[in-house]
Every structure is written in C-alpha cells, then in structure tokens.
Design a protein around this motif. Structure first.
Motif, short mmCIF file in Angstrom:
data_model
loop_
_atom_site.label_atom_id
_atom_site.label_comp_id
_atom_site.label_asym_id
_atom_site.label_seq_id
_atom_site.Cartn_x
_atom_site.Cartn_y
_atom_site.Cartn_z
N PRO A 92 15.48 41.96 67.00
CA PRO A 92 14.44 40.97 67.25
C PRO A 92 13.19 41.19 66.40
O PRO A 92 12.89 42.30 66.00
N GLY A 93 12.54 40.09 66.15
CA GLY A 93 11.26 40.16 65.45
C GLY A 93 10.13 39.91 66.42
O GLY A 93 10.21 40.29 67.58
N ILE A 94 9.12 39.26 65.93
CA ILE A 94 7.94 39.00 66.77
C ILE A 94 7.95 37.54 67.19
O ILE A 94 8.25 36.67 66.37
N LEU B 97 12.22 40.42 74.04
CA LEU B 97 11.02 40.86 74.73
C LEU B 97 10.83 42.37 74.61
O LEU B 97 9.72 42.85 74.49
N SER B 98 11.92 43.10 74.66
CA SER B 98 11.77 44.55 74.64
C SER B 98 11.80 45.11 73.23
O SER B 98 11.52 46.28 73.02
N GLY B 99 12.14 44.28 72.26
CA GLY B 99 12.15 44.75 70.88
C GLY B 99 13.32 45.64 70.56
O GLY B 99 13.30 46.36 69.58
N ARG B 100 14.33 45.62 71.38
CA ARG B 100 15.47 46.49 71.12
C ARG B 100 16.62 45.72 70.47
O ARG B 100 16.81 44.53 70.71
N GLN C 79 20.67 36.06 78.48
CA GLN C 79 19.91 37.16 79.09
C GLN C 79 19.73 38.28 78.09
O GLN C 79 18.63 38.82 77.91
N GLN D 278 17.39 46.61 83.80
CA GLN D 278 17.39 48.07 83.82
C GLN D 278 17.79 48.64 82.46
O GLN D 278 17.22 49.62 81.99
N ASP D 279 18.75 48.00 81.82
CA ASP D 279 19.17 48.48 80.51
C ASP D 279 18.02 48.41 79.51
O ASP D 279 17.79 49.33 78.74
N MET E 263 12.45 52.33 64.02
CA MET E 263 12.37 53.79 64.06
C MET E 263 13.39 54.33 65.04
O MET E 263 14.35 54.98 64.66
N SER E 264 13.14 54.03 66.32
CA SER E 264 14.16 54.44 67.27
C SER E 264 15.34 53.50 67.08
O SER E 264 15.21 52.29 67.23
N PHE F 211 14.61 47.64 80.06
CA PHE F 211 13.26 48.10 80.41
C PHE F 211 13.24 49.34 81.29
O PHE F 211 12.19 49.77 81.73
N GLN F 212 14.38 49.91 81.58
CA GLN F 212 14.48 51.06 82.47
C GLN F 212 13.77 50.78 83.80
O GLN F 212 13.10 51.63 84.36
N ASN G 130 18.22 53.33 68.55
CA ASN G 130 19.22 53.13 69.60
C ASN G 130 19.34 51.66 69.92
O ASN G 130 18.38 50.99 70.25
#
Lengths: 376, 1232
Positions: A75-77, A23-26, A16, A331-332, A1-2, A334-335, A4
């Motif tokens: 990434p998947g699950i 982990l973050s799904g991005r 990394q 930071q990128d 959906m998002s 997970f902020q 970005n």
C-alpha cells in the motif's frame, strides 16, 4: 523496512484484506485466487476494486500474476480527492462504496467520488441502505454531519447498471472513540421504495404490503416512493425496498430487498412479496438488535479499532460471519483484539421482549492517526 | 556562607518612625476596609474603552492558560521515571548518580553502567541513566528522559554540549529539566561565586523558562557531594510533575536494562557472525506495547517483536502502603548492567541485585547466597566448557530470597531469582539436586524438538519449561517415557474425537447454523496446525483427554494430576497464543515455552488446583446456559486446539471438526477461501414472523412496547408523586395524599399491559410492591419542612442548570469533563480482568516489566554491546514502519555556522530514529509551488523534503551534519517539524530556455535554439516568452526547419541581438536515500565515529583531489570597448518647424559655440578716439543730469503757481455763487 508481509489464500474477504493493508501500511500477498475453478484468477469486479484502490492511493504497488491467481499489494498513502470510478456491474456500487467509506476519513484530501455502475442489486448493500444506515454510523465517529453525503444521481438496477452516485466525505486526523451501548427504542420506521423502468404503481404495492406487517408494531412509518424515469433510470428495469428503523438514541437498523435481475434466471419478483419479505427482514434485524445493524458491524468495528487509545464500546446483535472474519483480520493487521461479551440481562429488563442476544463489543483503539493529511 | 554575613534586620523601637508605624497599625486594625471601599473612585469605570481593553485582556490571558485537554492515560502503577544525568565530561555526572543511588538505597555503586532503577518512595520508582558525551547518546536520552539533570561546571560555565542537549530536548518534546551547578568550591571569592551563579541562572532561565530550578551542589566531601544537598535534590525529584509529551503518549517504548543473547551456541560456533536471537528486558513506558509490534532500536534498526512476556517486576514498589517511610528492605536497586554489589559483569547476561543493606547485616541470609553462587558456578562450569564462547553468569541471592525464602517457597523467591537472571538459576534456588537432574533430562529431551538449543543454558531452561510440565512431572518422566505417552495420546485421539463428535451432534441440533459455520472454519485451521506441529497438538490432545475423563468419571490419580497441570498450562496458552502467528513449529514451541514460564511464575504453588473448582463451576454454568464463548469463536482459530477453558469450548472445538467435514462436502461455507465477499448478512433460517410468539419476542424493541423501570415515564412520574405528591396544609391541618401507589400501579398495569398476559401483570405488581414500602417509610420519616427543602433544592438545581450564567469556560469545561469520563472508562474497563486476558485486549500496559525476544539481530549488537549506550526499544505505530517522502518545515539553527546545501547528506533524528538522508530544501511560492533552493536561507524557515520513515505530522526533527568525533562549534544544524507525508513530491526548480531570433518580421519572429524538436515546441505552445530587453511574447507554432525552431509573436519588433527566453519549472527528484545510523553496532572504540555517506567536498578533501575548474568559470577582468554613436541629425526642414523647446540641447549649444568673441587690439589713434569719446560721453551724461535736475525744479515751481491760481479762482467763484444765490433767493421771494 520491516518486510514482513501477510499471506492469505483465496479471494474471499479480499476487500477486508486490502482495506486493512492500506490502513496499516502492511504488505499483503494473496495466493490461490480461484486457482481450482474453471475461471481462475481475479474477476472483473475485483480488478475494478483494485483499480479503485489505486486511484485512492499514491505509491501503491500492485502486482497481479499472469494467471490472476496471485496478488501482491504494497500500500501507498491514501490520497482521496475528487475522482470518478466506473464500478464493474458484476457487483453493485455498495461493494465499492463500503470500501471507500472505510478509507475516507483517512485520506489526504476530502473525498468527492462519482461512482457509476449498479446502484441496487441483491447481493451487496445498496446505496440506499448505506446512505440510511452506514452514514449515521460514520458521522458518529467523525463527530460531524458536515460534508458526509451520498447523492443518487441516477439509479441503475442489476445487471446493466447505469446508475451514478456522488459520495462526499471529509477527512480527519483522528477519529473519536464511541460509547454506544443503549440503542433505545425504535421510534420510527422510514424507507424508500424505488422503481426504475417499471410501472410506478409497483412502489405503492411494495409500500402497502410492507406496512401491513409493520403497522402492528409501530404507527410512525413513512416510506418514500422513488420512481425514476428517463435518463435517471439506468439501463435495466428493477425495483426494491429499503427500510430503516430509527431508535430514540439514534441507532439505525436497516433491511432491504431488490427485485431479481433481468436474465438472472431467478423467478421474477412480485412487489407484494418483496415488500413483505423486506418487512420481515427488518423485523429479523430488529430481533438481532444492537446499535448498528448486521451490515455495518464490520465498519463500526474498524472505526472503533482505528480510534485513539481509548476504550470504545458498542452494543450489537449477533456477530455475522463477515464480522467475525473481519475481527480476525483486524487482529492480524493491528494486533488488536476485541472483547466480545454477551450482555447480561438485568432483572429489570428480564421480562422485556427485546429480541435475541446482544453482544457488547469493546476495544482499545490502536491510536491511529491519519498520516496523509497535511498540516500547515 | 554568605548568609552569615548579613546583618539581621532590626526595626526601630523608638523615635518618629516607630511612632508612625504604630499609629498606622492601629488605624488599620480599626477599620479593615478593602481598597475598594477605602477608595471607591479608583475602582469606578472611568473609561469604557479602557475597561473593555482590560476585560478583553483578562479573557485573553485566561484562554492562554488553558491547555488542550488530553485524555489522562497515566497508568495506575506507572513505570519508573527516567532521570537522565547529562553534561559534558568531568562535570561530576557519575559522582552525582552514585550519590543519588546511595541516598535512595544506602548502597555504593562501584561502577555505573546502564540504567539503574531504584525505589524512591511508596509510589515512585526512578530509573537513573547517565548520558555520555556522544551526540547519538544525547539524542536518544533526550527522547526518553522524563527529567533531565543538566550538570554544569560552574567554574567553567555553560558548554556547547548543554545547549546542544537543550535543543535536542526541545525538538523531541521537552522533558523537565533541572540544572545542577557543580564545582562551586573552586571559587576563591564569595562575590565571584555569587556573580557566576546569577549569570548562569539567568542564562539558564532564558533557555528554559523563567524560574526553572537550578540546583547548587556546593562542594565535595570525601569525593561525594554533601549529603543534605543530595537529599534536597532527591526531594525535588520526588515532587516533580510531568506533562504528557505527545510522542511518548502515543508510542510505547522500553529502556532496556538487561540484554541476553539466546542464540543457540551451535549456530554461533558454526558461524560466529550469524544473526542473533536476543532478549531485552525493561519497563514498558508510554503506551501499550503489543505482541508482534514492529519496533525500532535507535542505533540498530527495525525489527518485529518475536515474543513478549510480562515478567515479575524486579524492583516493585512496596505492596502495602503504610504511613511510614520505606524501610531498608523496600529500598531496592535494580541495575543488571551495573554490577551492583561488586560482582562481575559479563558480556551478555549477568547482573546482581543486592536487595539492601540488610543483606549485609544478616549473615545468615548472606551465606546461602554465597553457597548458591558457588553452586551455580560449579554447575555451570561444564556447560561453559562446552560453549566455545566464554560466558559467565553470576547471581547472588537477592533480597526477596533472603527475606522470604523461609516461609514462602513458591512465588516471590522463584520470581525474584528469575527476574534477576536467566531461568536456570531459578531451578537452582529451589532444589539443587533436582535441578541438576532436571537439566540433564531436559537437554536430552530437547534434542528431539529443537536442535539449536542444547548448548545454550538459557535455551535449555526455556525448553524445560517449554515442555509445559512443571518440575514435578519432569523428574518422573524420562525422555522415552514422554514419547510413549505422546504416542498413546495419539492413538487415543481418534477415540476422543468421536466422543466429542457425539457431544457435538447433540448440541448441534440446538445451535444456530451460522455459529456452526464460523466454528468449523476455525476448526479446519486447527487441523492444519495439528498437522504442522505434532508436539504441540499432542499435548493438547492430552489435555483434551484428561478433561473428558475428568468430566465423566472423577478418578484422580497421578497421571490425571499431571495432565491437569498441563491443562492449566494450556489455559494460559489460549490467552497468549492468540497473539502469535503460527508460522512454523519453532515459533510455536517457543511461544509455548514462554507461556509456560509465565504460567509457572504465576501459579507455581499449586495454585491451579485452587482454581479448578471455580473453573469447573464456571464451565458448568456456561454449558447450562448454552452460551458461546465469543472470544474463542472469533479468535479461536489462532488459539489452536490447545484451547480449552471449559467444556463448552471443548465442544465447540469438536463442533468445528464435524461441520468442517460437512462443509467440505457441501462447499457451502462462508469462510471457504473463494467465497463471494459480501458484507450483507442473509440469515439462513429466518424466523417465521407470521407467528404470534415470534412477533411478541421483539415487542419491547419499539417505543410502543414496555420500558424498563428506570426509563418508563409513567413509573418515574409515580415515583415523583410518591416523594413530592402529597403534602399537608399546615394552616388547616388537612392532608393531601398523592394517588395511592398500589392502586395506581394496578391501573397502570391494565393500561399498559393490555395485550400482555396476566402473569406478566402480576410479576410487575409483585416487583413494584417491594420498593413501594421502602419509599413510604422514608416519606413518613420526613417532615413537611424537609420535603419542602428538598423540593426547593431540586427546583434550584433545575433552574441553575438552565439559567446560570455559564462563562466562557463552559465549552472548555464540558470538553474536559468528557475526556475525564473517557479516562475513567479506560481505567475501569479492564481493571478487574486477569492480567493475561487484559494483556491481550490492551497490550502490555505501561508499568509492566517485560521480556522481549527479538530475532535476526545483527551479531555486532551483541558483540559490541556497551551498557553506557542506552538501548531503547521504540514501538512504531502502524504505518510508521514504511518509508516515504517526508516534507518538513525546517530552519537552520542560528548558532550553526554554515548553511546547509541541498542534497548534502545530513543526519536526521525523527521519531525514534536517527538516519542519514539527503534533503532537498525548498520554499513555497504564493501559488503553492515548491521551489527548490540551493541552500537553506539564513534566518528563515524553509521546507525540507527527504526520503525517510513515515512519521506522523507534527513530530519534531533535528538535523546534524556529522555525529563523528567532536567538531568545534555548535553541532545542531537545523530543527524542524514534519508537515506532510507522501509517496511522491512535487518540487520544482526554475529552468530558463534561451533561443535566438532567426528572422524578424514586424512583430513576429522565428526563434531557434530553444527546443530540439517540433514535439517539444508543441508542448510549449502558448507559453509566454521574454526577451532580455523586456519585450513580452508568446510561442505560436513550430517551424519545419530548422528543427525545434518556432514562430513567436512579441509586443514589438525585436532586435536580432535580443536573446529570447522562456521560464519553465522542472521537477526535481528527491534522492531515495535512507541510511539508519548504526552506532550500537560499532565496536566500542569506534562508537563515536560513525560516518555515513560523505559529501563530495569531504571526499575531495580526504583524498586530496582538487576540483577541476572549467575555463569558463575562472574570473577574468572584463574589457569592454567604448561604443561610438553616430551624431544625431535633424533634417533642416524639420528643424525649422521645431519649436524652440523641442530643439535638442546639443543642437542649440552648437550654434552658440560658433560665434566666438574676438579680442580687439586698438592703435594709438583709435585709442585717442575712444578716449575722447569716453570723455565726451562723461560730459554729456553730466549735462544731461544737470538738465534733469533743473527740469525737476521748474516743474515744482510751476505746480506751486498753479495751486495759487486755483485758490484765487475758487475764491472768486465762491463769491460769484454767493451773489447768484442771493439774487435767486430775492427773485423767488418776489414770486412768492
């Protein structure tokens, strides 16, 4: 959906990036991978690592451009479970294992992985070091000893490998926050001197030379010798030494050296020199100090970031460049920013000689929870 | 009312009862025995079983009471409580809300739109929100409300809406619910009312919990509820406590109370339907909100936060907590959407905040506000004319302005106005004339930087501040000037860089190499960013320059001043930018804007000046120590060049540059993009461990080294000795002293510090001396007795710690205390930090009032904005932005009339989201197989699998079939909870393949028609078969012809007519359909009629298409022929051999039927004969009878005779015997 996605360039810190993306799904796009080199694109070990991620996850989308210089990873699950992986002998199993350890607590099923390849080489942390230093750290976050284990079935030195390692780790819904700001004092030093396809005397030579240095500081030193032969000894000759200093509060600081690989062009290693070098490396590590050693800084930081929304604190030695970049990546993805403060030296401790400057790494967890594990 | 009718209770004053009572009281007074003492037997253990049971039960109950302890994450200054007023239409919601607000603020609301925040007490604020009768709204409100006032029309009773809402709440975490009964004055009879109350109360209790609070509002007075009742209700609200709800404590969310469209007017003019930039304001709730976090706005969609800033709280709780109640000034109301104070409401940005009733009282105060408003209106008109869209913004002087403007120019006044509205207004408040100038100047300046902003006033404002110079400077510098200055700065830049280089080089020699490496990487990033945005870097360089100057020669002039200002701005920048991406110039600029605005808010009153000295001092110190600012080292890259807090940082910045160049040449950088990726760290210049000093530097890392005072065992022992070591024998008066501290210390020193320098030893001694004397004093003061008691206490403590019976709660207690500790740490860790820093580490903590900027919002969100629909900004955790397959435990609601069909679209509310999806229903078989169901079971749980957002396990979900209109009946179709998430699912349905025998051997048969190819058969080899008649078998091997036929074996010979089938499971795909419900985007009149995908049945119904029925599926009477069986034939030979029992009954019966009786008809003669015969027979039988009797008599006679004879004979024999024995006796006598 998002939609970005994060864009990066170059193959440095590929692990990394891919781990954090998983982990973050991005989604991550990496461009210009060795685009200007003679041998452009992803190397075999990186491809092998991507394949490993593919087996660890379900539903990931990995697109590598034809030249191999661009990579898209959606990434998947995380699935985990039982699997085997042939690790490319260009890098040792440690390269792959570090990534697996970072992902292992968040899989659907407990991981039981058999990894084949080079167990010990000069670049990456060897399997021994991971077993002796990384696993205790991991256990702290998992809150259990049960089922966290690395078993070295076969040793395989660089360059041909032939080693085999069994890694098991349970999965968790959440990690616990950690406050580990007092490493205590070093109470014992342990280690493993291993040798494969060389004379068994090599191990003892290494142990003796290492002891000659370390005995000045501490008497409680025991270095196991592990001389493997036959089918357990892999395809190439080699030897090495791993030393771990354990403190009163359960911190483990490790250092290691392995012999130079056959055919690498380096000068052949001498066991005595190697022993001494390792001992000095350990002293260096002790000088840096902290509750985790330089190799495990990034893993610890990751688990701290992925905790609940609680404050985690840990005392570490000076930041390594790898960790610094890792913190930036955190930071990128997970902020999340880490607070890094030099530890003020109290008056009482001022006259103590405890090595270099210590840093206090503090963060508030992002409240990460394992979405892949099923509940009943 | 009813209370009055009761007769008061009067106890008897005289008579038997009174006397008895009196006597009883007297006896009770005499002996105050506990029941246990009075009747010990009743409390003795009678039965072990029973006691065991009771003990177990009490333990069970205790454990049941315990909640899983959670870390207390409530912020110190919590956000306002959300109180939602919910109920069907015409039940009195708006009236109640108005009354509540009036009670808190003494103000009448003209209309109720959007959330209304009021200060309810010294520490408590409340946001009221009215929920309209749309189910979308109810779902959203159910997710955010802390307390729900559920309004019930008592004259009517409960309505479906209320139960629906209760169910929604239940699924989404169950906030506190308080019932409010209204319309109680419509009851004519008291009794009737009482009954109704009781009935409603009981029903309410069964729905929520026994004893849930139900409030009665008895009637209306002048269109309002009675004041006392409202007051009481407010008291109940104020004491309400809330349990943390899991979803909300793990997700940040904001209930937006203000919305602004900040899209450039030009863009809108060009394309009215372009995507908008929107600002939303609200309090952060739940947990920490982060910049760039992805969010979901229910009813609108997913977005990423473009920028977020904390703004001053528009409705703060009073600063100082005094013991009195709130005064009028402190009773604030904040309702941007509701037009408090009777002022116009505009589409995108307006509101008015009238501080309190005092603003009406003080005419002086009210005047300026009016002026202000009129001024603003005047000023805005030209802008408005420019704008094609007609937007009007109005402000009133707000409470703080009126209250504080006279003495405090800077902070609150400005803040307030800004908080209440867009930024322009702030200026206007300050200096009207200046402001106008400012604006115009700015618009000009703007054209260069950003082209989209000139028209929009808000944008202008932003840009003003963007250019990072406070108004003072602005007014001085015209556009051209500014440019010049920048150019100058540019040219200067090189020079300045050189300076830095030099400084760096000096420093570099001392510094460690690895650090440098890190730095230079940062630096090259910086360079890039430099190239990217000129304006930004320009300012930065400016600041750099200024700093250099400052440090070298302290010449202070106007220019310097201004640059200092910018510097302070930049300081702030560091803090904020780190969270921002440097995607493109625009972004950067805007961020800067934001920061600057914030900056201004915080430090308007030349506050930066006061900091300067401290900053300088701090930077000096840092430089002295040669310490690295790690934050900058790590995150510096993102902070950009602008980042200079102190000299040290500056140097580092320069350092990056130098090394960067170097590393570019050498290509030896660890951060270079294609370097080997390795976590192991190889120190580049390891220390020489053969040297004595080097080894000494880590001496104390080992247990053999020296310990710090508080940990050293020896030191602690000594300490103990001093306290407890010496004692006095009281009998003899002898004194025993412990080993003397000083002496001992010396000894220790010698022992411990064998290898250490003498200096060290001395230091030790000196240090230890001091506390020594103190301790002695205290010891001397103590008497022996005191010392003894202290010792005893210590011993007791130690004993308790080990031996006290820890009950079962020990584990629980320790768990709880651990979490408490964690909570304390969480609170304490960042408390002392400045807010901007803290926000970076933590995120925007709950309780902050923030402004969130979102880009690419559909224009309908703005054009169709309706404040009665709550706008929720729900933060999403990391993975939750993705879509995958969700498996949930699912149950059709008992009250829902229909059952749900697999693959029919339903609207699911899960997490923050509402979306339409097509679930597949399934049940789990015992072997964990997910078997597809066509429909949901009636009263059972099943699994539902659908394509939807990844949401953590354990999250509740809710399904409705339609949100459009108001269908009769209960709308909640099903509820459930998420169990598992994945990117693929295994749901199977049963598939029976049938085949027919071609050829049958004994137990083998060839089957055809089941498969279409040999390959298929090969796949099913070994599968178990069955025939309809129940014979089991197995697939063996494919045959060559016909295609798809195979050989199979069975347990017996099958018949030609048998149908053979194999049971298989075939996977079912979950349709990848995910359609967010976009109610917020619909025009006002269609908001309640969102229709997503429709079912086939709905489509047919709407289009009037009838389902075509297959001829096969039409029901027809079944006609069956009677089967005629052949008779059973048993061969004769066999039949003979059969035992009688084994002969089939049918055969036996046949035999009997063959010999039928024939009726005999006799003629006369025969009759005569038979007659004769019968007569003769009768005679004969009579004769026989006679004979028989005679015979019997004769027999008896004979018996008697025989008896007589026997008697005689016996007598004779007796006599004879007598004679014989006589003779024998004689003869024997003779012999003797």
């Amino acid at each position: 959906m998002s939609t970005n996605s994060l864009n990066y360039e170059g193959c440095n810190f590929l692990r990394q990036r891919l781990i954090l993306a998983t982990l973050s799904g991005r989604t991550v796009k990496i461009k210009k991978i060795r685009s200007k080199e003679d041998d452009p694109g992803l190397k075999d070990f990186e491809a092998s690592f991507i394949r490993l991620l593919d087996t660890l996850t379900n539903g990931s989308k990995i697109v590598v451009s034809e030249t191999g210089t661009n990579l898209l990873y959606q990434p998947g699950i995380l699935i985990g479970g039982n699997f085997e992986h042939e690790c490319n002998p260009q890098r040792s199993i440690g390269y792959f294992l570090e990534a697996i350890i970072a992902l292992a607590p968040f899989t659907k099923k407990p991981i039981k992985a058999i990894l084949r390849g080079v167990t010990n080489d000069q670049i990456d942390p060897t399997v021994d070091l991971i077993r002796l230093t990384t696993l205790p750290t991991l256990k702290k976050f998992l809150g259990t000893d049960e089922g966290v284990d690395i078993k070295i079935n076969k040793r395989g030195a660089a360059p041909d490998g032939g080693g085999e390692v069994l890694f098991t780790c349970p999965c968790r819904q959440k990690l616990r926050p950690i406050q580990f700001i007092d490493p205590g004092k070093i109470k014992r030093i342990r280690g493993i001197a291993w040798a494969a396809r060389v004379s068994p005397a090599v191990t003892n030579r290494m142990v003796d030379s290492a002891r000659s240095i370390l005995n000045k500081f501490l008497t409680d030193i025991y270095i196991y010798t592990d001389h493997v032969k036959g089918s357990q000894s892999g395809k190439s000759p080699g030897f090495g030494l791993t030393l771990v200093a354990e403190t009163t509060n359960g911190a483990f600081l490790g250092a290691e050296r392995s012999s130079s690989a056959r055919g690498s062009g380096d000068q052949p290693s001498v066991p005595e020199d190697l022993g001494k070098e390792t001992a000095k490396n350990l002293l260096e590590e002790i000088y840096r100090g902290g509750c985790v050693d330089s190799t495990n800084q990034s893993t610890t930081a990751l688990f701290m970031a992925l905790g609940q929304q609680d404050v985690s604190k840990i005392l570490i030695g000076e930041l390594t460049p790898y960790t610094i970049q890792f913190l930036r990546h955190v930071q990128d993805f997970f902020q999340l920013m880490f607070k890094v403060d030099p530890v003020p030296v109290t008056e009482e401790e001022e006259e103590l000689n405890t090595g270099g400057e210590k840093l206090l790494l503090t963060c508030v967890g992002v409240g990460y929870s394992n979405v892949s594990k099923a509940i009943l | 009312m009813e209370d009055k009718e009761h007769k008061p209770y009067r106890p008897r004053a005289a008579g038997i009862k009174a006397r008895k009572k009196k006597a009883k009281i007297e006896t009770d007074d005499k002996e105050e025995l506990t029941p246990k003492q009075r009747n010990p037997k009743a409390f003795a253990i009678q039965s072990i079983r029973k006691t065991e049971k009771t003990v177990r039960r009490t333990l069970d109950l205790n454990v049941k009471k315990q909640h899983i302890p959670l870390v207390d994450r409530t912020p110190i200054e919590p956000p306002p409580i959300v109180v939602a007023i919910v109920g069907p239409p015409k039940v009195g919601k708006t009236t109640l809300l108005k009354c509540l607000v009036k009670n808190y603020t003494r103000q009448n609301l003209s209309n109720v739109n959007g959330p209304i925040t009021v200060v309810a007490g010294k520490k408590r604020r409340i946001t009221f929100i009215e929920c309209n009768n749309d189910i979308n709204c109810m779902i959203d409100v159910g997710k955010i409300a802390d307390l729900v006032l559920l309004m019930v029309d008592a004259s009517f009773g409960f309505e479906m809406e209320q139960f629906e809402f209760l169910n929604i709440c239940q699924v989404h975490g169950f906030p506190r619910i308080m019932g409010v009964l209204t319309h109680l004055d419509t009851f004519q009879e008291n009794k009737q009312m009482r009954k109704t109350k009781k009935r409603l109360k009981n029903r309410f209790w069964t729905e929520i919990y026994q004893g849930a609070k139900l409030f009665y509002l008895s009637g209306m007075v002048y269109g309002e509820y009675q004041r006392m009742e409202i007051h009481n209700l407010c008291r109940f609200i104020s004491v309400m406590k809330f349990r943390p709800l899991h979803w909300r404590t793990t997700h940040p969310y904001i209930l937006a109370d203000r919305m602004e469209d900040i899209t450039g007017g030009e863009l809108i003019r060009q394309n009215g339907k372009c995507d908008r930039k929107v600002c939303l304001y609200g309090y952060v709730r739940g947990t920490h909100m982060k910049n760039k976090q992805s969010i979901h706005i229910p009813g609108c969609g997913d977005f990423d936060i473009n920028d977020i800033q904390a703004t001053p709280d528009p409705c703060p709780t009073p600063d100082k907590i005094k013991k009195r109640s709130l005064n009028e000034k402190e009773r604030m109301v904040y309702a941007p959407m509701a037009g408090v104070g009777g002022i116009v409401y505009d589409k995108d940005a307006v509101y008015i905040d009238v501080g309190g009733s005092h603003s009406y009282n003080l005419t002086e105060d009210s005047k300026p506000t009016n002026e202000l408003v009129s001024n603003l209106m005047d000023m805005m008109n030209p802008v408005d004319e420019k704008m094609t869209t007609s937007k009007m913004s109005v402000f009133s002087g707000t409470q703080p302005m009126t209250a504080d403007d006279t003495e405090d120019i800077s902070y609150p006044l400005e803040e307030r106005v800004e908080g209440s509205d867009g930024r322009i207004r702030r200026r206007a408040v300050f200096k009207d004339g200046d402001e106008l100038n400012d604006d115009s100047g700015h618009e000009d300046g703007e054209d260069d930087d950003d082209d989209d902003d000139d028209d929009d006033e808000d944008e202008d404002e932003e840009d003003d501040s963007e250019d990072d110079v406070p108004p003072v400077k602005k007014s001085k510098v015209s556009k051209s000037n500014k440019e010049e200055e920048f150019a100058f700065a540019d040219s200067d830049d090189d020079l300045e860089d050189e300076l830095i280089l030099k400084a760096m080089k000096l420093k570099k020699q001392n510094d460690d190499d690895d650090d440098d490496d890190d730095d230079d990487d940062d630096d090259d990033e910086d360079d890039e960013s430099d190239n990217e945005d000129n304006s930004d870097s320009d300012t930065d360089k400016n600041t750099k320059k200024s700093k250099l100057k400052k440090s070298k020669d302290k010449i202070v002039n106007d220019e310097e001043d201004s640059s200092d200002i910018s510097q302070s701005d930049d300081d702030d920048d560091d803090d904020d930018i780190s969270q921002s991406d440097d995607d493109d110039d625009d972004d950067m600029n805007e961020e800067d804007n934001g920061d600057d605005i914030e900056e201004e808010e915080i430090g308007q009153g030349l506050r930066w000046k006061s900091d300067l000295v401290e900053k300088a001092a701090a930077s000096f110190k840092a430089r002295q120590k040669g310490k690295i600012n790690y934050r900058k080292l790590i995150y510096g890259e993102e902070l950009g060049v602008a980042d200079e807090e102190d000299k040290d940082g500056d140097e580092l910045g320069g350092l990056f540059k130098v090394l960067k160049q170097k590393s570019d040449q050498t290509k030896n950088d660890r951060f270079s993009i294609n370097k080997t990726d390795c976590s192991k760290y190889f120190p580049e210049n390891p220390q020489d461990w053969s040297l004595e000093e080097v080894t000494a530097s880590i001496k104390d890392c080992f247990i053999t080294g020296q310990w710090s005072k508080d940990k050293d065992a020896k030191a602690r022992l000594d300490l103990d000795d001093e306290l407890y070591g010496d004692f006095e024998d009281l009998e003899t008066g002898e004194k025993f002293t412990g080993p003397d501290g000083e002496k001992d210390d010396d000894d220790d020193g010698e022992k411990d510090d064998d290898g250490e320098d003498d200096e060290m030893k001395k230091d030790d001694k000196g240090e230890e001396d001091k506390p020594e004397t103190e301790r002695k004093k205290t010891k001397a003061e103590m008497t022996a007795n005191e010392r003894r008691t202290i010792r005893k206490e210590r011993q007791k403590e130690a004993f308790d710690e080990q031996y006290d019976l820890k009950d079962d709660s020990a584990y629980y207690d320790s768990w709880k205390s651990d979490l408490d500790k964690q909570a304390k740490l969480n609170k304490a860790e960042f408390e002392s930090m400045p807010d901007e820093l803290r926000i970076q580490y933590e995120g925007y903590r709950p309780g902050l009032y923030v402004r969130i900027e979102l880009h690419d919002i559909p224009c309908e969100f703005v054009t169709n904005f309706d404040p009665t629909y709550p706008v929720i900004i729900g933060g999403l955790q990391n993975v939750e932005g993705n879509v995958g397959f969700v498996q949930a435990r699912f149950k059709k609601h008992r009250w829902y009339k229909k059952i749900l069909k697999t693959r029919n679209p339903v609207i699911i509310s899960l997490g923050w989201r509402r979306f339409q999806s097509m679930p597949l229903y399934s049940v789990q078989d015992h072997n964990f197989r997910q078997r597809l169901l066509k429909y949901t079971p009636e009263h059972l749980h099943c699994h539902a699998a659908f394509y939807g957002p990844i949401t953590p396990q354990g999250t509740g979900l809710l399904a409705v079939e339609s949100v459009a209109g108001r269908e009769p009946g209960f709308r909640i179709a099903a509820t459930g909870v998420v169990l598992e998430l994945d990117k693929s699912l295994q749901i199977v349905k049963k598939l029976k393949l049938t085949g027919f025998p071609v050829k049958i051997y004994k137990k083998t048969a060839f089957i055809k028609g089941m498969f279409s190819s040999a390959l298929e058969v090969a796949k099913f080899e070994g599968a178990s078969l069955r025939t309809v008649s129940g014979l089991r078998g197995q697939i063996k091997k494919a045959l060559r012809t016909p295609e798809g036929a195979f050989r199979a074996t069975f347990e017996d010979k099958i018949l030609r007519s048998d149908i053979v089938f194999v049971r298989t499971w075939c996977p079912v795909e979950v349709p990848e359909f995910y359609n967010p419900v976009t109610t917020l985007l619909l025009p006002r009149d269609q908001k309640k009629s969102w229709v997503g995908m429709r079912t086939l049945a709905q489509l047919r119904r709407e289009k009037g298409i009838r389902l075509e029925q297959k001829a096969d599926s039409i029901y027809k009477p079944v006609i069956r022929k009677n089967k005629i069986y052949k008779p059973l034939v048993i061969p004769r030979g066999l039949k003979k051999q059969l035992p009688f029992k084994a002969v089939p009954e049918s055969l036996l019966r046949k035999k009997e039927s063959s010999m039928k009786r024939v009726a005999v008809i006799k003629d006369k003669k025969e009759k005569k004969i038979t007659n004769m015969m019968s007569m003769m027979q009768t005679l004969y039988s009579h004769k026989q009878q006679q004979k028989k009797i005679a015979l019997k008599q004769a027999g008896e006679k004979r018996k008697k005779e025989i008896k007589k004879d026997e008697k005689k004979r016996n007598q004779r024999q007796k006599e004879l015997k007598k004679e014989i024995f006589k003779q024998i006796g004689r003869s024997e006598k003779k012999k003797d």
